[in-house]
Scaffold this active site. Structure first.
Site, PDB file in Angstrom:
ATOM      1  N   SER A 182      85.933 106.236  52.166  1.00  0.00           N
ATOM      2  CA  SER A 182      85.289 106.928  53.380  1.00  0.00           C
ATOM      3  C   SER A 182      86.500 107.576  54.395  1.00  0.00           C
ATOM      4  O   SER A 182      86.471 108.675  54.707  1.00  0.00           O
ATOM      5  CB  SER A 182      84.404 106.436  54.046  1.00  0.00           C
ATOM      6  OG  SER A 182      84.736 105.202  55.016  1.00  0.00           O
ATOM      7  N   ASN A 183      87.485 106.887  54.435  1.00  0.00           N
ATOM      8  CA  ASN A 183      88.651 107.131  55.536  1.00  0.00           C
ATOM      9  C   ASN A 183      89.370 108.337  54.683  1.00  0.00           C
ATOM     10  O   ASN A 183      89.807 109.371  55.251  1.00  0.00           O
ATOM     11  CB  ASN A 183      89.715 106.117  55.850  1.00  0.00           C
ATOM     12  CG  ASN A 183      88.998 105.405  57.069  1.00  0.00           C
ATOM     13  OD1 ASN A 183      88.942 105.987  58.298  1.00  0.00           O
ATOM     14  ND2 ASN A 183      88.491 104.172  56.957  1.00  0.00           N
ATOM     15  N   ARG A 210     104.244  91.809  41.604  1.00  0.00           N
ATOM     16  CA  ARG A 210     104.437  93.087  42.834  1.00  0.00           C
ATOM     17  C   ARG A 210     105.735  93.961  42.489  1.00  0.00           C
ATOM     18  O   ARG A 210     105.359  95.179  43.005  1.00  0.00           O
ATOM     19  CB  ARG A 210     104.477  92.246  43.947  1.00  0.00           C
ATOM     20  CG  ARG A 210     104.547  93.339  45.184  1.00  0.00           C
ATOM     21  CD  ARG A 210     104.221  92.653  46.449  1.00  0.00           C
ATOM     22  NE  ARG A 210     105.309  91.920  47.152  1.00  0.00           N
ATOM     23  CZ  ARG A 210     105.035  91.342  48.256  1.00  0.00           C
ATOM     24  NH1 ARG A 210     104.253  91.534  49.027  1.00  0.00           N
ATOM     25  NH2 ARG A 210     106.347  90.725  48.928  1.00  0.00           N
ATOM     26  N   ILE A 213      99.634  94.199  49.644  1.00  0.00           N
ATOM     27  CA  ILE A 213     100.425  93.922  50.838  1.00  0.00           C
ATOM     28  C   ILE A 213     101.710  94.454  49.931  1.00  0.00           C
ATOM     29  O   ILE A 213     101.996  94.292  48.819  1.00  0.00           O
ATOM     30  CB  ILE A 213     100.662  92.512  50.852  1.00  0.00           C
ATOM     31  CG1 ILE A 213      99.572  91.912  51.495  1.00  0.00           C
ATOM     32  CG2 ILE A 213     101.681  92.071  51.909  1.00  0.00           C
ATOM     33  CD1 ILE A 213      99.422  90.566  51.493  1.00  0.00           C
ATOM     34  N   HIS A 232      93.268  99.644  60.670  1.00  0.00           N
ATOM     35  CA  HIS A 232      92.762  98.072  60.700  1.00  0.00           C
ATOM     36  C   HIS A 232      91.502  98.158  61.795  1.00  0.00           C
ATOM     37  O   HIS A 232      91.674  98.375  62.717  1.00  0.00           O
ATOM     38  CB  HIS A 232      93.505  97.319  61.039  1.00  0.00           C
ATOM     39  CG  HIS A 232      93.153  95.661  60.786  1.00  0.00           C
ATOM     40  ND1 HIS A 232      92.552  95.267  60.093  1.00  0.00           N
ATOM     41  CD2 HIS A 232      93.191  94.789  62.010  1.00  0.00           C
ATOM     42  CE1 HIS A 232      92.350  93.981  60.190  1.00  0.00           C
ATOM     43  NE2 HIS A 232      92.642  93.834  61.435  1.00  0.00           N
TER      44      HIS A 232
HETATM   45  C1  GRF Z   1      88.126 100.555  56.699  1.00  0.00           C
HETATM   46  O1  GRF Z   1      87.433  99.625  57.693  1.00  0.00           O
HETATM   47  C2  GRF Z   1      89.470 100.223  56.904  1.00  0.00           C
HETATM   48  O2  GRF Z   1      89.855 100.356  58.380  1.00  0.00           O
HETATM   49  C3  GRF Z   1      89.948  98.994  56.349  1.00  0.00           C
HETATM   50  O3  GRF Z   1      89.414  98.896  55.094  1.00  0.00           O
HETATM   51  C4  GRF Z   1      88.214  99.833  55.300  1.00  0.00           C
HETATM   52  C5  GRF Z   1      87.990 100.973  54.338  1.00  0.00           C
HETATM   53  O4  GRF Z   1      87.226 101.789  54.152  1.00  0.00           O
HETATM   54  N1  GRF Z   1      91.444  98.680  56.321  1.00  0.00           N
HETATM   55  P1  GRF Z   1      86.964 102.928  53.389  1.00  0.00           P
HETATM   56  O5  GRF Z   1      87.432 102.739  51.904  1.00  0.00           O
HETATM   57  O6  GRF Z   1      87.909 103.989  54.051  1.00  0.00           O
HETATM   58  O7  GRF Z   1      85.670 103.584  53.322  1.00  0.00           O
END
Ligand code: GRF
Length: 202
Positions: A15-16, A68, A95, A112
């Site tokens: 979603s981001n 990794r 990581i 985060h």
């Molecule tokens: C978000 O809450 C972000 O802050 C964290 O992982 C989640 C990812 O959500 N790092 P999306 O995949 O962007 O919906």
């Protein structure tokens, strides 16, 4: 003015990534950012399907059952083809090693959904909900070799008072994340532009 080329790294929902993609097309990132690739370590990440549907180039390299070193070598080979200015982590759950981080000094950012000193790692909203926190602090930071330990770029508080379910906690947090991430990226990209144009005139 040269736009910053970015690769967005995701592992799940995306979603981001979607919010950044929307802003890169028609919102506050449209004049300063170009998405070169949307990458995942998980071929089944729903975010990859969304990225394909909205017409962005996508790629995945499976990280599971691979060292990794091997995973990152393949990933770097792929990324080098795009010469990205920034790697933007958006729900990316691997990581990164010190040597990969060193390839992109202050060029890898992450979001985060908690104050890192209080909680690091996955499922921060679940933690906030279980702790019955009255607020959480969304944090955009540079990535180092630790888990959510890199230098903080910006933080924003989210009021969780009265949130009566984990879904509501997440809904409030994500609404801030989706706005904030693009705003912070815009500032970073513009700062860079100013710094570069300063150099040119010296
Ligand atoms: C978000 O809450 C972000 O802050 C964290 O992982 C989640 C990812 O959500 N790092 P999306 O995949 O962007 O919906």
């Amino acid at each position: 003015m040269k736009k910053k080329r970015i690769i967005i790294l995701i592992s799940g929902r995306g979603s981001n990534m979607q919010a950044i993609a929307r802003n890169a097309r028609e919102g506050l990132l449209r004049d300063c950012c170009e998405i070169s690739l949307i990458f995942s370590n998980n071929p089944d990440a729903p975010g990859l399907r969304i990225a394909e549907a909205i017409g962005y180039p996508t790629a995945w390299i499976l990280s599971q059952e691979k060292s990794r070193t091997c995973f990152e070598r393949q990933m770097l080979e792929l990324f080098n083809r795009y010469s990205p200015d920034y790697l933007v982590l958006a729900g990316f759950t691997r990581i990164l090693s010190p040597s990969l981080v060193a390839q992109y000094p202050r060029r890898i950012v992450n979001i985060h959904p908690a104050e890192p000193a209080a909680f690091r790692g996955l499922h921060a909203y679940r933690w906030a909900w279980r702790q019955k926190l009255e607020k959480t602090v969304i944090t955009v930071h540079y990535v180092d070799e630790g888990v959510d330990t890199g230098p903080v770029i910006e933080q924003r508080e989210v009021d969780l008072c009265g949130a009566d379910s984990l879904e509501e906690v997440e809904r409030r947090g994500l609404a801030v994340e989706h706005r904030m991430y693009s705003e912070v990226l815009r500032r970073l990209f513009c700062q860079d532009r100013q710094a570069n144009s300063g150099k040119e005139t010296v």
